[in-house]
Design a protein around this motif. Structure first.
Motif, PDB file in Angstrom:
ATOM      1  N   MET A   2      14.037   3.386   8.626  1.00  0.00           N
ATOM      2  CA  MET A   2      12.882   3.938   8.614  1.00  0.00           C
ATOM      3  C   MET A   2      11.802   3.848   7.707  1.00  0.00           C
ATOM      4  O   MET A   2      12.303   3.850   6.005  1.00  0.00           O
ATOM      5  CB  MET A   2      13.511   5.758   8.848  1.00  0.00           C
ATOM      6  N   LYS A   3      10.921   3.394   7.693  1.00  0.00           N
ATOM      7  CA  LYS A   3       9.873   3.693   7.387  1.00  0.00           C
ATOM      8  C   LYS A   3       8.870   4.135   7.638  1.00  0.00           C
ATOM      9  O   LYS A   3       8.266   4.492   8.824  1.00  0.00           O
ATOM     10  CB  LYS A   3       8.872   1.529   6.846  1.00  0.00           C
ATOM     11  N   LEU A   4       7.521   4.499   6.773  1.00  0.00           N
ATOM     12  CA  LEU A   4       6.976   5.766   6.668  1.00  0.00           C
ATOM     13  C   LEU A   4       5.875   5.218   6.203  1.00  0.00           C
ATOM     14  O   LEU A   4       5.365   4.815   4.690  1.00  0.00           O
ATOM     15  CB  LEU A   4       6.748   6.970   6.124  1.00  0.00           C
ATOM     16  N   ASN A   5       4.584   4.851   6.775  1.00  0.00           N
ATOM     17  CA  ASN A   5       2.921   4.821   7.056  1.00  0.00           C
ATOM     18  C   ASN A   5       1.917   5.506   6.318  1.00  0.00           C
ATOM     19  O   ASN A   5       2.099   6.108   7.652  1.00  0.00           O
ATOM     20  CB  ASN A   5       2.896   2.645   6.949  1.00  0.00           C
ATOM     21  N   PHE A   6       1.853   5.919   5.546  1.00  0.00           N
ATOM     22  CA  PHE A   6       0.449   7.011   5.804  1.00  0.00           C
ATOM     23  C   PHE A   6      -0.405   6.227   5.190  1.00  0.00           C
ATOM     24  O   PHE A   6      -0.771   5.600   4.360  1.00  0.00           O
ATOM     25  CB  PHE A   6       0.935   7.659   4.519  1.00  0.00           C
ATOM     26  N   SER A   7      -1.290   6.890   5.706  1.00  0.00           N
ATOM     27  CA  SER A   7      -2.931   6.558   4.895  1.00  0.00           C
ATOM     28  C   SER A   7      -4.005   7.537   5.322  1.00  0.00           C
ATOM     29  O   SER A   7      -4.330   7.894   6.726  1.00  0.00           O
ATOM     30  CB  SER A   7      -3.554   5.317   6.119  1.00  0.00           C
ATOM     31  N   ILE A   8      -5.780   7.932   4.395  1.00  0.00           N
ATOM     32  CA  ILE A   8      -6.509   8.526   4.272  1.00  0.00           C
ATOM     33  C   ILE A   8      -7.718   8.196   4.058  1.00  0.00           C
ATOM     34  O   ILE A   8      -7.155   7.414   2.588  1.00  0.00           O
ATOM     35  CB  ILE A   8      -5.344  10.353   4.185  1.00  0.00           C
ATOM     36  N   ARG A   9      -8.215   8.370   4.080  1.00  0.00           N
ATOM     37  CA  ARG A   9      -9.210   8.215   3.611  1.00  0.00           C
ATOM     38  C   ARG A   9     -10.485   9.099   2.869  1.00  0.00           C
ATOM     39  O   ARG A   9     -10.324  10.231   3.391  1.00  0.00           O
ATOM     40  CB  ARG A   9     -10.224   7.942   4.842  1.00  0.00           C
ATOM     41  N   TYR A  10     -10.254   9.027   1.088  1.00  0.00           N
ATOM     42  CA  TYR A  10     -11.087  10.357   0.567  1.00  0.00           C
ATOM     43  C   TYR A  10     -11.415   9.865  -0.938  1.00  0.00           C
ATOM     44  O   TYR A  10     -10.866   8.952  -1.223  1.00  0.00           O
ATOM     45  CB  TYR A  10      -9.542  11.557  -0.047  1.00  0.00           C
ATOM     46  N   LYS A  11     -12.741  10.386  -1.184  1.00  0.00           N
ATOM     47  CA  LYS A  11     -13.474   9.876  -2.375  1.00  0.00           C
ATOM     48  C   LYS A  11     -12.291  10.902  -2.950  1.00  0.00           C
ATOM     49  O   LYS A  11     -13.801  11.740  -3.314  1.00  0.00           O
ATOM     50  CB  LYS A  11     -14.517   9.667  -2.191  1.00  0.00           C
ATOM     51  N   THR A  12     -12.243  10.257  -4.157  1.00  0.00           N
ATOM     52  CA  THR A  12     -12.141  11.018  -5.118  1.00  0.00           C
ATOM     53  C   THR A  12     -12.610  10.664  -6.512  1.00  0.00           C
ATOM     54  O   THR A  12     -12.794   9.416  -6.817  1.00  0.00           O
ATOM     55  CB  THR A  12     -10.058  10.670  -5.981  1.00  0.00           C
ATOM     56  N   VAL A  23      -0.184   4.467   1.440  1.00  0.00           N
ATOM     57  CA  VAL A  23       1.135   4.604   0.820  1.00  0.00           C
ATOM     58  C   VAL A  23       2.809   3.848   1.578  1.00  0.00           C
ATOM     59  O   VAL A  23       2.606   4.892   3.166  1.00  0.00           O
ATOM     60  CB  VAL A  23       1.947   5.471  -0.001  1.00  0.00           C
ATOM     61  N   GLU A  24       3.218   3.181   1.935  1.00  0.00           N
ATOM     62  CA  GLU A  24       4.695   3.061   2.243  1.00  0.00           C
ATOM     63  C   GLU A  24       5.560   3.315   1.322  1.00  0.00           C
ATOM     64  O   GLU A  24       5.454   2.233   0.647  1.00  0.00           O
ATOM     65  CB  GLU A  24       4.254   1.437   2.869  1.00  0.00           C
ATOM     66  N   THR A  25       6.546   4.263   2.259  1.00  0.00           N
ATOM     67  CA  THR A  25       7.979   4.624   1.696  1.00  0.00           C
ATOM     68  C   THR A  25       9.209   4.089   2.855  1.00  0.00           C
ATOM     69  O   THR A  25       8.706   4.497   3.854  1.00  0.00           O
ATOM     70  CB  THR A  25       7.884   5.881   1.425  1.00  0.00           C
ATOM     71  N   ASN A  44      10.076   3.676  12.989  1.00  0.00           N
ATOM     72  CA  ASN A  44       9.341   3.224  11.974  1.00  0.00           C
ATOM     73  C   ASN A  44       7.280   4.375  12.204  1.00  0.00           C
ATOM     74  O   ASN A  44       7.252   3.499  13.435  1.00  0.00           O
ATOM     75  CB  ASN A  44       8.484   1.584  11.341  1.00  0.00           C
ATOM     76  N   TYR A  45       7.143   4.675  11.278  1.00  0.00           N
ATOM     77  CA  TYR A  45       6.091   5.966  11.852  1.00  0.00           C
ATOM     78  C   TYR A  45       4.632   5.598  11.035  1.00  0.00           C
ATOM     79  O   TYR A  45       4.303   5.045   9.279  1.00  0.00           O
ATOM     80  CB  TYR A  45       6.724   7.936  11.207  1.00  0.00           C
ATOM     81  N   ILE A  46       3.505   4.781  11.254  1.00  0.00           N
ATOM     82  CA  ILE A  46       2.031   4.948  11.081  1.00  0.00           C
ATOM     83  C   ILE A  46       1.662   6.274  10.870  1.00  0.00           C
ATOM     84  O   ILE A  46       1.208   6.514  11.977  1.00  0.00           O
ATOM     85  CB  ILE A  46       0.987   3.560  11.356  1.00  0.00           C
ATOM     86  N   PHE A  47       1.779   7.061   9.702  1.00  0.00           N
ATOM     87  CA  PHE A  47       0.794   8.457   9.898  1.00  0.00           C
ATOM     88  C   PHE A  47      -1.361   7.799   9.912  1.00  0.00           C
ATOM     89  O   PHE A  47      -1.524   8.006   8.069  1.00  0.00           O
ATOM     90  CB  PHE A  47       0.918   9.233   9.482  1.00  0.00           C
ATOM     91  N   HIS A  48      -2.297   8.740  10.490  1.00  0.00           N
ATOM     92  CA  HIS A  48      -3.965   8.185  10.208  1.00  0.00           C
ATOM     93  C   HIS A  48      -4.534   9.602   9.769  1.00  0.00           C
ATOM     94  O   HIS A  48      -4.014  10.186  10.865  1.00  0.00           O
ATOM     95  CB  HIS A  48      -4.590   6.905  11.063  1.00  0.00           C
ATOM     96  N   ASP A  49      -4.782   9.614   9.249  1.00  0.00           N
ATOM     97  CA  ASP A  49      -5.457  11.149   8.800  1.00  0.00           C
ATOM     98  C   ASP A  49      -6.540  11.573   8.225  1.00  0.00           C
ATOM     99  O   ASP A  49      -7.279   9.891   7.775  1.00  0.00           O
ATOM    100  CB  ASP A  49      -4.270  11.831   7.402  1.00  0.00           C
TER     101      ASP A  49
END
Length: 259
Positions: free
Chosen positions: A1-11, A47-49, A94-99
């Motif tokens: 199982m792979k988890l791929n997270f993506s989020i837009r944010y200006k730090t 990030v992909e984990t 495998n999961y792709i999270f667009h947040d």
């Protein structure tokens, strides 16, 4: 199982985005992981984990939230998380999270969510070989209405007002829908609509531009999770007029109603 997270944010300089993941097995045991994310442009963090697979008891749910940390690991800012991002998991997928980042939502104390609306369990949502999972917050939707998805793809009705896909209420003002993405062509556009339960007619469309699923394609076993924030529809606000000493009602359009 792979988890791929993506989020837009200006730090700010010297700070970075982290995703905090909680894995929950069927017996209720939990394991927490803090995953640092990376960015190439200072705007989109990914990030992909590989995720965590429990040895004896299968994982049932995943709950996660985002936070900003400085170089020393101090937490500078956290998301509003009163309504958690919770999803049922199949460890063979495998999961792709667009947040999008979530701040404190004014909706959840201006518009109390009815306790009479029957909620569907998140873990009972279907899972296909390739899926698109839609999730939207809509606590202002009245008891006699439901939320649906309509879009550019044949699976999403090709914008035909009679071919919308009803979503499932999962509690705390959130609605979800999982669809089989096997025959879908990416990218595609869509909107959320409000439907009258009695007449089955669309009573309100989201305002603003169409939403977009910007992935190029889904591979076998991938599940695309699209979290849409707040549904962009109008709702009634009751306020008290101090001058006249009476209550009044106005329609307010929900867009980015955050503080």
């Amino acid at each position: 199982m792979k988890l791929n997270f993506s989020i837009r944010y200006k730090t700010p300089f010297g700070q970075s985005m982290h995703v905090c993941i909680r894995y929950i097995d069927k017996d209720g045991h939990v394991r927490d992981v803090n995953e640092p994310m990376r960015t190439d442009d200072g705007d989109t963090w990914t990030v992909e984990t590989a995720g965590i697979v429990f040895t004896h008891v299968p994982i049932r749910y995943l709950v996660y939230t985002y936070q900003v940390e400085d170089d020393a690991g101090k937490v500078m800012r956290k998301e509003w998380n009163a309504v958690p991002r919770m999803f049922g998991l199949d460890v063979s997928r495998n999961y792709i999270f667009h947040d999008i980042w979530r701040d404190l939502s004014l909706q959840h104390y201006i518009y109390p969510v009815s306790q009479e609306r029957e909620a569907k369990q998140v873990g009972s949502m279907p899972c296909f070989n390739c899926s698109v999972i839609f999730r939207i917050s809509a606590p202002q939707v009245r008891e006699n209405c439901l939320v649906a998805v309509l879009g550019s793809e044949p699976t999403l009705g090709v914008w035909n007002v009679r071919r919308y896909l009803p979503m499932h209420y999962v509690g705390d003002g959130d609605w979800m829908l999982t669809i089989n993405a096997y025959a879908m062509v990416f990218p595609f556009e869509f909107k959320y609509v409000v439907v009258d339960k009695a007449t089955h007619d669309i009573v309100e469309w989201e305002s603003g531009d169409n939403r977009k699923a910007d992935v190029i394609r889904l591979e076998d076993g991938e599940q695309l999770v699209i979290y849409g924030g707040n549904i962009r529809t109008k709702c009634k606000l009751v306020y008290h007029d101090e001058l006249l000493g009476i209550d009044d009602i106005t329609n307010h359009e929900i867009r980015e109603l955050y503080i």
